[in-house]
Design a protein around this motif. Sequence first.
Motif, mmCIF file in Angstrom:
data_model
loop_
_atom_site.group_PDB
_atom_site.id
_atom_site.type_symbol
_atom_site.label_atom_id
_atom_site.label_comp_id
_atom_site.label_asym_id
_atom_site.label_seq_id
_atom_site.Cartn_x
_atom_site.Cartn_y
_atom_site.Cartn_z
ATOM 1 N N LEU A 55 0.862 -1.270 -0.056
ATOM 2 C CA LEU A 55 -0.011 -0.015 0.106
ATOM 3 C C LEU A 55 0.823 1.341 0.039
ATOM 4 O O LEU A 55 0.397 2.257 0.243
ATOM 5 C CB LEU A 55 -0.868 -0.177 1.244
ATOM 6 N N GLY A 56 2.246 1.139 -0.199
ATOM 7 C CA GLY A 56 3.047 2.343 -0.440
ATOM 8 C C GLY A 56 3.850 2.558 0.644
ATOM 9 O O GLY A 56 4.879 3.464 0.686
ATOM 10 N N GLN A 57 3.737 1.880 1.814
ATOM 11 C CA GLN A 57 4.756 1.816 3.035
ATOM 12 C C GLN A 57 5.096 0.662 3.442
ATOM 13 O O GLN A 57 4.236 -0.543 3.669
ATOM 14 C CB GLN A 57 4.223 2.560 4.205
ATOM 15 N N GLN A 58 6.219 0.343 3.842
ATOM 16 C CA GLN A 58 6.910 -1.003 4.314
ATOM 17 C C GLN A 58 7.372 -0.583 5.712
ATOM 18 O O GLN A 58 8.393 -0.276 6.049
ATOM 19 C CB GLN A 58 7.858 -1.576 3.437
ATOM 20 N N PRO A 59 6.475 -1.281 6.701
ATOM 21 C CA PRO A 59 6.799 -1.134 8.149
ATOM 22 C C PRO A 59 8.078 -1.729 8.457
ATOM 23 O O PRO A 59 8.331 -2.838 7.843
ATOM 24 C CB PRO A 59 5.423 -1.512 8.877
ATOM 25 N N GLU A 60 8.685 -1.044 9.339
ATOM 26 C CA GLU A 60 10.153 -1.811 9.845
ATOM 27 C C GLU A 60 9.861 -2.314 11.046
ATOM 28 O O GLU A 60 9.649 -1.609 12.014
ATOM 29 C CB GLU A 60 11.000 -0.486 10.209
ATOM 30 N N VAL A 61 9.818 -3.605 11.030
ATOM 31 C CA VAL A 61 9.431 -4.503 12.341
ATOM 32 C C VAL A 61 10.317 -5.362 12.631
ATOM 33 O O VAL A 61 10.668 -6.310 11.698
ATOM 34 C CB VAL A 61 8.181 -5.196 11.967
ATOM 35 N N SER A 62 11.251 -5.128 13.516
ATOM 36 C CA SER A 62 12.313 -6.285 13.777
ATOM 37 C C SER A 62 11.815 -7.341 14.547
ATOM 38 O O SER A 62 10.585 -7.293 15.159
ATOM 39 C CB SER A 62 13.482 -5.637 15.003
#
Length: 222
Positions: A55-62
Amino acid sequence: MADEPMQTEDTKLTRTKRKWAEEGRFLTGQISRPGPEDRLPPGQHLVKNWPVLDLGQQPEVSTAQWRLDVRGLVNNPLTLDWNGFLALPQAERRSDIHCVTTWSRYDNDWTGVSTHDFLDAVDPKPEATAVMLTSYDGYTTNLLLSDFAAEDAVLVHRWQGEPLTAEHGGPVRLVVPHLYFWKSAKWLKRIDFLSADSAGFWEKNGYHMRGDPWAEERYSED
């Protein structure tokens, strides 16, 4: 990673794909079932790479930050951290994937937790018939419990022997190979077990509630 999931705004991609649904884009009308020599659903074309769609953004999730909440109609609601997730039985599967935007990719090797083992851990109540998946970017999609429980469905954290990258939904995404790939939510954050099927993000924007590629269930019948 933001403390709150990003909002699924009315982006150019959303407007474009909503227009595709209104126009019936890509539909061929050739409903079929896969045979031993036939792996490509109607209207699909084979690719060697793995296209990236979001959707246009890739969350940064460690992995240290990642959590999976399981709520709703289950006897054992859970909040899994990374170590808790890896402590569940691990499975390996090979499957093809089919995107509603017409590409398909063969022979993907996955490692993760099969939904069968996951369901054993959470123990759905008899009245549970569907699930709602929620991602770290705010995306949602729905599945019938029978589809979520498919033999080859997996909560995956590795692809082709390597950790699943952020652009493809890591640390953890769902893979349900027998449905179009928008049903296999990336960046999985929450699973709610429901008594009735309820529309998620794309389903509210003109896409089919189930999404069987062999029946060309690309768009809503409404």
